[in-house]
Design a protein around this motif. Sequence first.
Motif, short mmCIF file in Angstrom:
data_model
loop_
_atom_site.label_atom_id
_atom_site.label_comp_id
_atom_site.label_asym_id
_atom_site.label_seq_id
_atom_site.Cartn_x
_atom_site.Cartn_y
_atom_site.Cartn_z
N LEU A 296 2.11 -55.60 33.04
CA LEU A 296 3.22 -56.55 33.04
C LEU A 296 3.16 -57.46 34.26
O LEU A 296 3.37 -58.67 34.16
N TYR A 297 2.88 -56.87 35.42
CA TYR A 297 2.83 -57.64 36.66
C TYR A 297 1.74 -58.70 36.62
O TYR A 297 1.97 -59.88 36.96
N LEU A 298 0.54 -58.30 36.17
CA LEU A 298 -0.58 -59.23 36.17
C LEU A 298 -0.47 -60.28 35.06
O LEU A 298 -0.74 -61.46 35.29
N GLN A 299 -0.05 -59.86 33.84
CA GLN A 299 -0.03 -60.79 32.72
C GLN A 299 1.24 -61.63 32.66
O GLN A 299 1.18 -62.85 32.55
N ASP A 300 2.40 -60.98 32.73
CA ASP A 300 3.66 -61.74 32.66
C ASP A 300 4.05 -62.34 34.00
O ASP A 300 4.56 -63.45 34.08
N GLY A 301 3.81 -61.57 35.09
CA GLY A 301 4.22 -62.04 36.40
C GLY A 301 3.27 -63.06 37.01
O GLY A 301 3.70 -64.11 37.49
N LEU A 302 1.96 -62.78 36.96
CA LEU A 302 0.97 -63.67 37.57
C LEU A 302 0.20 -64.48 36.55
O LEU A 302 -0.68 -65.27 36.92
N HIS A 303 0.49 -64.29 35.26
CA HIS A 303 -0.12 -65.07 34.16
C HIS A 303 -1.64 -64.92 34.11
O HIS A 303 -2.36 -65.87 33.82
N ALA A 307 -7.95 -59.43 29.57
CA ALA A 307 -9.21 -58.88 30.05
C ALA A 307 -9.14 -58.62 31.56
O ALA A 307 -9.59 -57.58 32.05
N TYR A 308 -8.56 -59.57 32.30
CA TYR A 308 -8.38 -59.40 33.75
C TYR A 308 -7.54 -58.16 34.03
O TYR A 308 -7.85 -57.36 34.92
N SER A 309 -6.47 -58.00 33.26
CA SER A 309 -5.58 -56.85 33.43
C SER A 309 -6.33 -55.54 33.18
O SER A 309 -6.16 -54.57 33.91
N GLY A 310 -7.16 -55.52 32.15
CA GLY A 310 -7.93 -54.31 31.86
C GLY A 310 -8.94 -53.99 32.96
O GLY A 310 -9.06 -52.84 33.39
N PHE A 311 -9.65 -55.00 33.42
CA PHE A 311 -10.65 -54.78 34.45
C PHE A 311 -10.03 -54.42 35.80
O PHE A 311 -10.72 -53.87 36.66
N ALA A 312 -8.74 -54.71 35.98
CA ALA A 312 -8.08 -54.39 37.24
C ALA A 312 -8.11 -52.90 37.54
O ALA A 312 -8.07 -52.48 38.70
N MET A 313 -8.17 -52.07 36.49
CA MET A 313 -8.14 -50.62 36.68
C MET A 313 -9.53 -50.00 36.73
O MET A 313 -9.66 -48.78 36.81
N VAL A 314 -10.57 -50.82 36.70
CA VAL A 314 -11.93 -50.28 36.70
C VAL A 314 -12.22 -49.53 38.01
O VAL A 314 -12.84 -48.45 38.00
N VAL A 315 -11.78 -50.08 39.14
CA VAL A 315 -12.01 -49.41 40.42
C VAL A 315 -11.27 -48.07 40.45
O VAL A 315 -11.79 -47.07 40.95
N TRP A 316 -10.05 -48.05 39.88
CA TRP A 316 -9.28 -46.81 39.80
C TRP A 316 -10.09 -45.74 39.05
O TRP A 316 -10.22 -44.62 39.51
N VAL A 317 -10.63 -46.12 37.89
CA VAL A 317 -11.37 -45.15 37.08
C VAL A 317 -12.65 -44.72 37.78
O VAL A 317 -13.04 -43.54 37.74
N GLY A 420 9.17 -48.90 33.30
CA GLY A 420 9.36 -50.11 32.50
C GLY A 420 10.77 -50.66 32.61
O GLY A 420 10.97 -51.88 32.74
N SER A 421 11.77 -49.78 32.58
CA SER A 421 13.17 -50.22 32.70
C SER A 421 13.43 -50.82 34.08
O SER A 421 14.10 -51.84 34.21
N THR A 422 12.88 -50.16 35.11
CA THR A 422 13.07 -50.67 36.47
C THR A 422 12.41 -52.03 36.64
O THR A 422 13.00 -52.96 37.21
N TYR A 423 11.19 -52.16 36.15
CA TYR A 423 10.48 -53.43 36.28
C TYR A 423 11.20 -54.55 35.52
O TYR A 423 11.35 -55.66 36.04
N ALA A 424 11.66 -54.23 34.30
CA ALA A 424 12.34 -55.25 33.49
C ALA A 424 13.61 -55.75 34.17
O ALA A 424 13.94 -56.93 34.09
#
Length: 457
Positions: A296-303, A307-317, A420-424
């Motif tokens: 939500l932060y990357l797609q709705d907040g930073l537009h 694909a960018y949102s998905g790859f953001a977690m690659v380092v985490w994994v 999700g409720s807190t972020y919304a």
Amino acid sequence: MHVETRPANRAAILTVLLTGQFMANIDTAVANIAGPSIGADLHASAGAVGLVVSGYVVAFAVLLITGARLGSSLGYRTTFLLGLTVFTAASLACGLAPNIVTLVVARFVQGAGAALMVPQVLSGIQLHFQGRDRLKALGYFSIALSGGAVAGQVLGGVLIAADLFGTGWRPIFLVNVPIGIALAVAARRVLPADPDGHRDRLDLLGVLTLSATVLLVIVPLLLGSERGWPTWSWLCLVLSLPALALFEYGERRTAARGGRPLIARQVLRNPSVRSGLLAHGCTSGTYFALLFVLALYLQDGLHKGPAYSGFAMVVWVAAFGLAGPILPRLPRGVRWMPVIGCLVLAVGYLSVLAYLLLGGRSGPLLFALLGVGGLGLGISANTLIGAITSSTTPQYAADLSGVVATNAQLGGALGVALAGSTYAALATDPGRALSVVLAGLIVLALVGAGAAQRLVR
């Protein structure tokens, strides 16, 4: 009882089992990315598209313990193949669905197939691996759990963007069909035959009451927050308490009559299991919450794009995966690693929070800091599941498999609902919203550390 198998056979068994786990986890996340495309192509409402996403998770969570007990009743190999067959056939139905109703029904069936298949993965690991070999196997198991969820996001974004042969979103489901067929062939050749002998009867009353209890919890957690917590969501949560009491009463009566309860009494009475489940539920909840809110932060907040949102977690994994090969090589001090893992997870969330408070928004540094959390979760997940499964005898492998998997799903649903409720509520300022959520995740990771400390002391 532990089953003796040669190292080469164990590697093949683990590969088959983890491929099934990976497929199931991909399909937990892949429909999130496809939602807009599905809605446009099938002319479906937002609520109907939501059922495509949540229907799979609901069926999956509700039937996990039942799937685990079927593994004990029918044999884990038989149940794994049954679940894989249902999952693959339902994937084909999803990919060919002519309308939204067919797709929703097929997703429910697909989730049911996953619920039959997934508990057999942990059961198989408990049966064929002991000591440090089990710890190493659990490391790869954890990678399949975390990697599958992130791969679902990445794969969904890539396949939809590719629009293969003008099929839009459909390849995200159809890709399961050839993989599922190949995996079924491999499973029949690799997985040892289920031993003959006495099989416990399935406690059907327990299945019904537990399914109702989980349903009354998981549905409002998944759907209530996005609908503003309507009256029905609170009513379901309240009704889950008497449903749970009814399940417990039935289990006690079954045990008193000499029958086999759906969940063995010895498992839930074990204080190590209870502490481990609390720690694992807290840490799993933070991961699912982060996965949801970061998108939500990357797609709705930073537009940013999906694909960018998905790859953001690659380092985490990637960091998560480091725990698998490292932990078996550690000395006996590994006993305290569940606590250390939870603390490293908390430090990871704290470092991301500090980055945001200092004015950061996204980019390589954010992703690198997320990797600290990934390493912490990898350490805690591997060692917590290892400690839980080592605290009872292998005869309870199926019970533990179902309980651990259901606990993670409920923890994840609760984490997503709260985060999700807190972020919304704070979404007008995305950076602040994510910061508040991260503060909550730090608290949960510390609660997990406290529970883990009781487990290892």
